[in-house]
Design a protein around this motif. Structure first.
Motif, short mmCIF file in Angstrom:
data_model
loop_
_atom_site.label_atom_id
_atom_site.label_comp_id
_atom_site.label_asym_id
_atom_site.label_seq_id
_atom_site.Cartn_x
_atom_site.Cartn_y
_atom_site.Cartn_z
N MET A 1 -1.31 -13.00 -3.06
CA MET A 1 -0.42 -12.19 -2.24
C MET A 1 -1.16 -10.95 -1.74
O MET A 1 -1.87 -10.30 -2.49
CB MET A 1 0.81 -11.77 -3.05
CG MET A 1 1.78 -10.94 -2.28
SD MET A 1 3.23 -10.56 -3.28
CE MET A 1 3.62 -8.97 -2.63
N ALA A 2 -1.01 -10.64 -0.50
CA ALA A 2 -1.64 -9.47 0.09
C ALA A 2 -0.94 -8.21 -0.40
O ALA A 2 0.22 -8.26 -0.82
CB ALA A 2 -1.57 -9.55 1.61
N GLU A 3 -1.67 -7.12 -0.35
CA GLU A 3 -1.04 -5.86 -0.73
C GLU A 3 0.05 -5.51 0.27
O GLU A 3 0.05 -6.00 1.39
CB GLU A 3 -2.08 -4.76 -0.80
CG GLU A 3 -2.74 -4.47 0.55
CD GLU A 3 -3.87 -3.47 0.45
OE1 GLU A 3 -3.71 -2.38 1.01
OE2 GLU A 3 -4.88 -3.81 -0.17
N SER A 4 0.99 -4.68 -0.14
CA SER A 4 2.08 -4.34 0.78
C SER A 4 1.66 -3.19 1.68
O SER A 4 0.78 -2.41 1.35
CB SER A 4 3.34 -4.00 0.00
OG SER A 4 3.19 -2.79 -0.67
N HIS A 5 2.29 -3.11 2.82
CA HIS A 5 2.11 -2.01 3.75
C HIS A 5 3.39 -1.20 3.79
O HIS A 5 4.47 -1.70 3.48
CB HIS A 5 1.80 -2.53 5.15
CG HIS A 5 0.36 -2.88 5.36
ND1 HIS A 5 -0.23 -2.89 6.59
CD2 HIS A 5 -0.61 -3.24 4.49
CE1 HIS A 5 -1.50 -3.24 6.49
NE2 HIS A 5 -1.75 -3.48 5.21
N THR A 6 3.24 0.04 4.18
CA THR A 6 4.38 0.93 4.34
C THR A 6 4.71 1.02 5.83
O THR A 6 3.83 1.32 6.65
CB THR A 6 4.06 2.33 3.79
OG1 THR A 6 3.72 2.21 2.42
CG2 THR A 6 5.24 3.27 3.95
N ASP A 65 5.03 -7.09 2.95
CA ASP A 65 3.76 -7.80 3.04
C ASP A 65 3.26 -7.72 4.48
O ASP A 65 3.99 -8.08 5.41
CB ASP A 65 3.98 -9.27 2.63
CG ASP A 65 2.70 -10.05 2.52
OD1 ASP A 65 1.79 -9.83 3.34
OD2 ASP A 65 2.61 -10.89 1.62
N PRO A 66 2.02 -7.27 4.70
CA PRO A 66 1.53 -7.16 6.07
C PRO A 66 1.44 -8.50 6.79
O PRO A 66 1.49 -8.55 8.02
CB PRO A 66 0.15 -6.52 5.91
CG PRO A 66 -0.25 -6.76 4.50
CD PRO A 66 1.03 -6.84 3.72
N ALA A 75 13.59 -6.45 10.23
CA ALA A 75 14.73 -7.21 9.69
C ALA A 75 15.26 -6.57 8.41
O ALA A 75 16.47 -6.48 8.22
CB ALA A 75 14.33 -8.66 9.44
N LEU A 76 14.36 -6.12 7.54
CA LEU A 76 14.78 -5.49 6.29
C LEU A 76 15.54 -4.19 6.56
O LEU A 76 16.57 -3.91 5.94
CB LEU A 76 13.57 -5.24 5.38
CG LEU A 76 12.89 -6.47 4.82
CD1 LEU A 76 11.56 -6.10 4.16
CD2 LEU A 76 13.80 -7.19 3.83
N VAL A 99 9.11 -0.20 14.98
CA VAL A 99 8.40 -0.25 13.70
C VAL A 99 7.00 0.34 13.86
O VAL A 99 6.30 0.04 14.83
CB VAL A 99 8.28 -1.70 13.20
CG1 VAL A 99 7.53 -1.76 11.88
CG2 VAL A 99 9.65 -2.34 13.08
N THR A 100 6.59 1.15 12.89
CA THR A 100 5.22 1.68 12.82
C THR A 100 4.64 1.33 11.47
O THR A 100 5.22 1.68 10.43
CB THR A 100 5.21 3.21 13.01
OG1 THR A 100 5.83 3.54 14.25
CG2 THR A 100 3.79 3.75 12.98
N ASP A 101 3.52 0.63 11.47
CA ASP A 101 2.80 0.31 10.23
C ASP A 101 1.93 1.51 9.90
O ASP A 101 0.93 1.78 10.57
CB ASP A 101 1.94 -0.95 10.43
CG ASP A 101 1.23 -1.40 9.17
OD1 ASP A 101 1.07 -0.58 8.23
OD2 ASP A 101 0.81 -2.56 9.13
N MET A 102 2.32 2.25 8.87
CA MET A 102 1.63 3.48 8.52
C MET A 102 0.22 3.21 7.98
O MET A 102 -0.63 4.10 8.01
CB MET A 102 2.45 4.27 7.49
CG MET A 102 3.84 4.65 7.98
SD MET A 102 3.84 5.52 9.56
CE MET A 102 3.12 7.08 9.07
N ASP A 103 -0.05 2.01 7.50
CA ASP A 103 -1.36 1.68 6.95
C ASP A 103 -2.39 1.33 8.02
O ASP A 103 -3.59 1.31 7.74
CB ASP A 103 -1.24 0.54 5.94
CG ASP A 103 -0.45 0.97 4.71
OD1 ASP A 103 -0.85 1.97 4.07
OD2 ASP A 103 0.58 0.33 4.42
N THR A 104 -1.95 1.03 9.22
CA THR A 104 -2.89 0.70 10.29
C THR A 104 -2.86 1.73 11.41
O THR A 104 -3.61 1.61 12.37
CB THR A 104 -2.58 -0.69 10.89
OG1 THR A 104 -1.26 -0.67 11.44
CG2 THR A 104 -2.70 -1.78 9.85
#
Length: 113
Positions: A1-6, A65-66, A75-76, A99-104
């Motif tokens: 499983m990949a690490e989660s993103h915020t 999960d990214p 959706a969440l 949506v903004t992926d804070m990790d990227t």
């Protein structure tokens, strides 16, 4: 499983078919949700609106999960928003999310000279 993103997710919609009781409750609490006060991101979400009671937004922080991408984060957050609104009897139109992926996310810093 990949690490989660915020992810930071903003869910927007328009109020529809508000009952008199819901309208009164929203107006009584408008000071807590107007302007900067209602613009905090968090896992529990924050509701922002003004006294016109036309549009509103909700801000969430979602861990996901990214590999599932922005769609899952949206959706969440929309699921959480839907539950919140339903529990309080706040009628609304179609939920739309940004949506903004804070990790990227790239941060552009001013260069020093």
């Amino acid at each position: 499983m990949a690490e989660s993103h915020t992810y930071r997710v903003i869910v927007r919609a328009t109020y529809e078919d508000l009952t008199d009781a819901a309208r009164e409750r929203l107006l009584a609490e408008v000071a807590e949700h107007e302007g900067i006060a209602g613009m905090k991101f968090g896992p529990e979400g924050s509701l922002a609106y003004d006294r016109t009671l036309k549009h509103f937004s909700m801000r969430y922080v979602v861990e996901s999960d990214p590999d599932d991408g922005d769609e899952m984060a949206a959706a969440l957050a929309e699921e959480k928003a839907e539950a919140y609104l339903k529990e309080r009897g706040y009628g609304h139109g179609e939920l739309r999310s940004t949506v903004t992926d804070m990790d990227t996310m790239k941060v552009n810093r001013k260069s020093r000279r």
